[in-house]
Design an enzyme around this catalytic site. Sequence first.
Site: not given
Ligand code: DX5
Ligand code: ZN
Length: 222
Positions: A10, A35, A37, A39, A68, A70, A139, A144, A146-147, A174-176, A196-197
């Site tokens: 991300s 990827h 994101d 929004m 992605h 959102m 998910m 919404g 990252g981190g 996707d996420g954490g 991402g993070s």
């Molecule tokens: C959240 C995004 C994810 C997020 C992933 O809405 O869809 O892609 O940025 O970031 P980490 O890996 O830090 O959870």
């Molecule tokens: Zn995403």
Amino acid sequence: MSRPVRIAPSVLPVDFSRLGEECQTLEKAGVDLIHWDVMDGVFVPNLTFGPDVIGSIRPLVDLEFEAHLMVVEPDRIIDRYVAAGCSTVLVHAEACDHLHRTLGHIAELGATPGVALNPHTPASVIRHVRDLLGVVLVMTVNPGFGGQAYIPLEDKVTEVAAMLEDYDCSVEVDGGIGPSTVADVVSAGADRLVSGSALFRDPEGLEHAVSDLRARAEAAQA
Ligand code: DX5
Ligand code: ZN
């Protein structure tokens, strides 16, 4: 037979003032695709990349782009993200009144259709559109930002993977996702990893973060 692990960073954590260079750095670090994101500030309380931003980065890297989305009413903007160079477009099942039609529209544009499922959304939602899908995104955070902390949904990943056994479709999470969670999700059936993070906080740098995540994922597939 497991699908090859693919790592999709991300770009939310990058320095947006150097977005192009940051994407080139990700490419050099060995990721498999980018990827994005997207929004809209309505479906999620955040606002990020329009198609023109992604289009401006397209010529700078050779990597595949996945969007992605959102966003509410994604049908209004899918065409623009495909035109901007996204070869995979993921819509949220929760944002689509006519998911079957929307996925068909993405395929008609020549892109790979994907559906993203929020943590509360049951895997059964994909049952009647599996033949249209190239990616199902589970998910593991509420969308919404990252981190955020990983939400353990391995049972749902396993359920989705089982539903897709006879289909040519990736299971994405996707996420954490990072060193402490990747083995769980890959053992559960994921093959496409959004991170991402975790990639950007590795003290040994981005290249190490990517190779370490890949090694951990491939070990979990073995
Ligand atoms: C959240 C995004 C994810 C997020 C992933 O809405 O869809 O892609 O940025 O970031 P980490 O890996 O830090 O959870
Ligand atoms: Zn995403």
